[in-house]
Design a protein around this motif. Structure first.
Motif: not given
Length: 343
Positions: A1-26
């Motif tokens: 399951m994707d931790l950042l499944a945000l229906p309010a965001l376009p798919p590209a932005e949701a994917e970028a935000l999810s990637d940011l969380w993963r890169r910025g979290t230990p």
């Protein structure tokens, strides 16, 4: 399951935000989140026959709290049935009441999943917040040490005396001295070190090296601390690097039975075996202390030597004064240097 499944965001932005969380979290935090997400999803499926919702309902959150705040060994009913399903799936060990720290971590992860989706968590409601506090106190257990005994200076010196001039002996000496003298490093921090994490520019003139910790439980790569290592400990590390001819890659590595240094990284279990082996050679039982004893021993010795708590915490990297203070409080009051102020 994707931790950042945000229906309010376009798919590209949701994917970028999810990637940011993963890169910025230990990485350790990400793994814990994923395990906890799998657990709570399986629990809800077992308890309600439904997948998780975002935001989750308050009755589901309350039921989760109640199901994990009691010993279910003698219980009957839906709570036990859900627990047995989790045990069968390998997600829960027993029907005993989980440790409060385990419950706290899973709830904290569940709350974090809501924050990632910009949603309010049901655990913020007054009723559930109060019930959580009562559950924590009801399930409170005596504090258990991560290591049966601290590896104080006396114990460490006995362990070091067992290290000869073979590759294995030099590695074990460097590993133990670095782990203890740099502030009581966790075993994950010790085995994660690479050659590039050792800054030896001050070694020739000052006998000092600096150790970079890229990731710890309390810091990330953006705030990687550089800890000093002096004297005998610094010399032991530099001798190991020279003897093993390490110019890149892992700092601490396995050594074969033929005393040949291997290329791969020493594992956390390998470090545990080093501690056990050296304890036995020093005349202690193999379970006298765990690798955490290096951390406990550094802080205990700092208390025995009268080092200020704040100074010890600068090296141990404890964020919680209360947690670090426990090691100082464990020192027998008669051994407290303050008891000798009048001489």
């Amino acid at each position: 399951m994707d931790l950042l499944a945000l229906p309010a965001l376009p798919p590209a932005e949701a994917e970028a935000l999810s990637d940011l969380w993963r890169r910025g979290t230990p990485e350790n935090t990400l793994r814990a989140w994923e395990r906890d997400l799998a657990y709570v999803a399986a629990w809800k499926q077992a308890a309600f026959g439904q997948p998780l919702e975002w935001p989750e309902r308050q009755d589901v959150a309350l039921r989760f709290l109640l199901d994990h705040a009691a010993d279910l060994s003698e219980a009957q009913g839906p709570a036990r049935a859900a627990a047995e399903a989790l045990i069968a799936a390998g997600l829960r060990r027993s029907l005993a009441c989980p440790a409060p720290a385990t419950l706290d971590r899973r709830i904290a992860s569940w709350r974090a999943f809501h924050r990632m989706r910009n949603l309010a968590s049901p655990f913020e409601s007054p009723l559930i917040a109060q019930a959580r506090g009562r559950a924590r106190r009801a399930a409170a257990r005596p504090r258990h040490r991560k290591s049966d005994n601290p590896i104080t200076r006396e114990v460490l010196e006995a362990m070091l005396a067992s290290c000869d001039h073979s590759h294995r002996g030099m590695r074990d000496r460097a590993c133990l001295m670095l782990g203890w003298a740099s502030g009581g490093r966790r075993r994950s921090e010790i085995v994660a070190l690479s050659h590039d994490d050792i800054d030896a520019r001050e070694f020739a003139e000052q006998g000092l090296i600096r150790i970079r910790l890229l990731a710890t439980k309390t810091t990330g790569q953006d705030r990687a601390p550089r800890l000093p290592l002096k004297g005998r400990a610094a010399r032991a590390v530099m001798r190991w690097i020279a003897a093993a001819r390490i110019s890149e890659g892992p700092l601490f590595r396995p050594v074969s039975q033929a005393d040949r240094v291997l290329k791969r990284r020493l594992s956390a279990d390998g470090l545990r075996e080093i501690v056990r082996h050296r304890l036995v050679l020093a005349g202690y039982p193999p379970d006298f202390a765990s690798p955490h004893g290096l951390r406990a021993g550094f802080l205990t010795q700092a208390a025995l030597d009268g080092a200020p708590l704040a100074a010890a915490m600068q090296l141990s990297l404890h964020r919680s004064v209360q947690q670090a203070q426990r090691y100082y409080a464990d020192v027998e009051i008669a051994e407290n240097p303050a008891a000798d102020l009048l001489g």
